[in-house]
Design an enzyme around this catalytic site. Structure first.
Site, PDB file in Angstrom:
ATOM      1  N   GLU A  79      -5.296   0.450  -2.520  1.00 23.29           N
ATOM      2  CA  GLU A  79      -5.860   1.631  -1.858  1.00 23.29           C
ATOM      3  C   GLU A  79      -7.301   1.911  -2.283  1.00 23.29           C
ATOM      4  O   GLU A  79      -7.887   2.918  -1.862  1.00 23.29           O
ATOM      5  CB  GLU A  79      -4.959   2.834  -2.108  1.00 23.29           C
ATOM      6  CG  GLU A  79      -3.604   2.637  -1.436  1.00 23.29           C
ATOM      7  CD  GLU A  79      -2.713   3.848  -1.482  1.00 23.29           C
ATOM      8  OE1 GLU A  79      -2.487   4.353  -2.595  1.00 23.29           O
ATOM      9  OE2 GLU A  79      -2.254   4.286  -0.415  1.00 23.29           O
ATOM     10  N   HIS A  98      -6.003  10.216  -5.418  1.00 24.07           N
ATOM     11  CA  HIS A  98      -5.108  10.080  -4.257  1.00 24.07           C
ATOM     12  C   HIS A  98      -3.677  10.257  -4.739  1.00 24.07           C
ATOM     13  O   HIS A  98      -3.256   9.621  -5.703  1.00 24.07           O
ATOM     14  CB  HIS A  98      -5.297   8.693  -3.626  1.00 24.07           C
ATOM     15  CG  HIS A  98      -4.214   8.318  -2.666  1.00 24.07           C
ATOM     16  ND1 HIS A  98      -3.807   9.138  -1.649  1.00 24.07           N
ATOM     17  CD2 HIS A  98      -3.434   7.197  -2.580  1.00 24.07           C
ATOM     18  CE1 HIS A  98      -2.826   8.549  -0.970  1.00 24.07           C
ATOM     19  NE2 HIS A  98      -2.584   7.367  -1.525  1.00 24.07           N
ATOM     20  N   HIS A 100       0.648  10.947  -3.466  1.00 27.64           N
ATOM     21  CA  HIS A 100       1.711  11.055  -2.468  1.00 27.64           C
ATOM     22  C   HIS A 100       2.569  12.262  -2.869  1.00 27.64           C
ATOM     23  O   HIS A 100       3.780  12.140  -3.010  1.00 27.64           O
ATOM     24  CB  HIS A 100       2.596   9.810  -2.465  1.00 27.64           C
ATOM     25  CG  HIS A 100       1.883   8.526  -2.162  1.00 27.64           C
ATOM     26  ND1 HIS A 100       2.546   7.315  -2.127  1.00 27.64           N
ATOM     27  CD2 HIS A 100       0.592   8.258  -1.877  1.00 27.64           C
ATOM     28  CE1 HIS A 100       1.670   6.340  -1.843  1.00 27.64           C
ATOM     29  NE2 HIS A 100       0.482   6.900  -1.693  1.00 27.64           N
ATOM     30  N   TYR A 125      -9.278  29.684  -3.793  1.00 26.90           N
ATOM     31  CA  TYR A 125      -9.410  28.468  -4.617  1.00 26.90           C
ATOM     32  C   TYR A 125      -9.314  27.215  -3.761  1.00 26.90           C
ATOM     33  O   TYR A 125      -9.981  26.214  -4.021  1.00 26.90           O
ATOM     34  CB  TYR A 125      -8.357  28.489  -5.733  1.00 26.90           C
ATOM     35  CG  TYR A 125      -8.406  29.819  -6.405  1.00 26.90           C
ATOM     36  CD1 TYR A 125      -9.490  30.147  -7.209  1.00 26.90           C
ATOM     37  CD2 TYR A 125      -7.453  30.801  -6.134  1.00 26.90           C
ATOM     38  CE1 TYR A 125      -9.619  31.405  -7.752  1.00 26.90           C
ATOM     39  CE2 TYR A 125      -7.567  32.064  -6.685  1.00 26.90           C
ATOM     40  CZ  TYR A 125      -8.651  32.365  -7.487  1.00 26.90           C
ATOM     41  OH  TYR A 125      -8.778  33.612  -8.012  1.00 26.90           O
ATOM     42  N   HIS A 165       1.743  10.146   4.508  1.00 25.83           N
ATOM     43  CA  HIS A 165       1.245   9.351   3.389  1.00 25.83           C
ATOM     44  C   HIS A 165       0.828  10.233   2.201  1.00 25.83           C
ATOM     45  O   HIS A 165       1.494  10.209   1.173  1.00 25.83           O
ATOM     46  CB  HIS A 165       0.082   8.479   3.886  1.00 25.83           C
ATOM     47  CG  HIS A 165      -0.445   7.535   2.870  1.00 25.83           C
ATOM     48  ND1 HIS A 165      -1.192   6.432   3.188  1.00 25.83           N
ATOM     49  CD2 HIS A 165      -0.358   7.534   1.514  1.00 25.83           C
ATOM     50  CE1 HIS A 165      -1.517   5.776   2.095  1.00 25.83           C
ATOM     51  NE2 HIS A 165      -1.026   6.425   1.059  1.00 25.83           N
TER      52      HIS A 165
HETATM   53 ZN   LIG Z   1      -1.180   5.984  -0.934  1.00 24.17          ZN
END
Ligand SMILES: [Zn+2]
Length: 218
Positions: A79, A98, A100, A125, A165
Site C-alpha cells: 500500500e 492508513h 482498516h 477536532y 477498505h
Molecule cells: Zn489497506
C-alpha cells in the site's frame, strides 16, 4: 544499503514502532492491517508488507526511494503506492497513516454519503485535524485504479476514505498523521452512534471560523 545508512535514525524508527503498537493495542489496526510511513528528503520509510503494527521491529522497517524502489530493510507494504500519492500532492507533509479501523470501514460502506466530504462536522477536532474527507469508490488493494483514485482525491484533501477498505491521512509529522486517522475513526464511531437521532452538527459559520483559525488541513 544497510538500514544505518538511510535517512532514518533510531529515534524515528522507535517512534514508528511505538505509534504502531499504540494503534494495535487499542484495536485500531487489527491483525496484519494498516501501515505507517515517514518521508525524509529523497527516501520513504514504511512498515513492511504483511506486518502487524503491534510487533514492528525498528531495525527491519522498509526504506525506499520516492518512486518506491526498495533500498533497505524488509520489503515495503504493497500500500506504499497510496502513501506516495499523498506525498506527491502535499509536499509539506512528511508522514502518512492508513488504518482498516472498524467504524471508518463501516461508514465507508453506507449509501448516500457526500463523496466530497464523507463525515459531517460533529466536533471541532475533526474539522481541525482532518478537514475535508473525500470518499472514493472501492478498487482492489494495491491496484493502479485505487492509486489513481487516491491521487485525484488527494488533490483536494490530505485525508481520504476508501469504500470497503479504510482511511488514509497525511501530516507534517507521524503524530499528526496518526492523530488524523484516529480522529476519522472516532468521528465515524460518533456518526454511527447518532444515526437516526437528528443530531446537531457544527454550522457553516463555525466550520468557516475553524478553517480560518486552523488552515493547515484544508
Ligand atoms: Zn489497506
Amino acid at each position: 544499503m544497510s538500514t544505518a545508512d538511510t535517512n532514518f535514525d533510531d529515534a524515528v524508527r522507535i517512534q514508528m514502532v511505538r505509534l504502531g503498537a499504540a494503534l494495535y493495542n487499542r484495536g485500531l489496526t487489527p491483525g496484519r492491517t494498516g501501515n505507517l510511513s515517514v518521508r525524509a528528503d529523497d527516501q520513504i520509510m514504511v512498515t513492511p508488507t504483511d506486518s502487524c503494527l503491534g510487533c514492528l521491529d525498528a531495525t527491519r522497517l522498509a526504506v525506499t526511494t520516492l518512486d518506491g524502489q526498495h533500498i533497505a530493510g524488509d520489503r515495503p507494504s504493497k500500500e506504499l503506492i497510496l502513501h506516495r500519492a499523498l506525498y506527491r500532492h502535499h509536499p509539506t507533509c512528511t508522514a502518512v497513516a492508513h488504518l482498516h479501523s472498524t467504524s471508518a470501514v463501516a461508514v465507508s460502506c453506507l449509501p448516500d454519503l457526500n463523496t466530497d466530504d464523507a463525515l459531517p462536522p460533529i466536533t471541532p477536532y475533526f474539522v481541525m485535524r482532518v478537514g475535508r474527507l473525500p470518499l472514493i469508490d472501492y478498487a482492489t488493494p494495491g491496484s493502479v485504479e485505487l492509486e489513481e483514485q487516491v491521487s485525484r482525491a488527494s488533490e483536494r484533501s490530505r485525508s481520504v476514505l476508501m469504500r470497503n477498505h479504510g482511511s488514509l491521512a497525511a501530516g507534517t509529522s507521524l503524530e499528526s498523521a496518526v492523530d488524523a486517522v484516529e480522529e476519522i475513526e472516532e468521528t465515524a464511531r460518533l456518526y454511527l452512534l447518532l444515526a437516526g437521532r437528528s443530531p446537531a452538527y457544527l454550522g457553516e459559520e463555525d466550520v468557516a471560523d475553524l478553517h480560518r483559525r486552523f488552515p493547515s488541513t484544508v
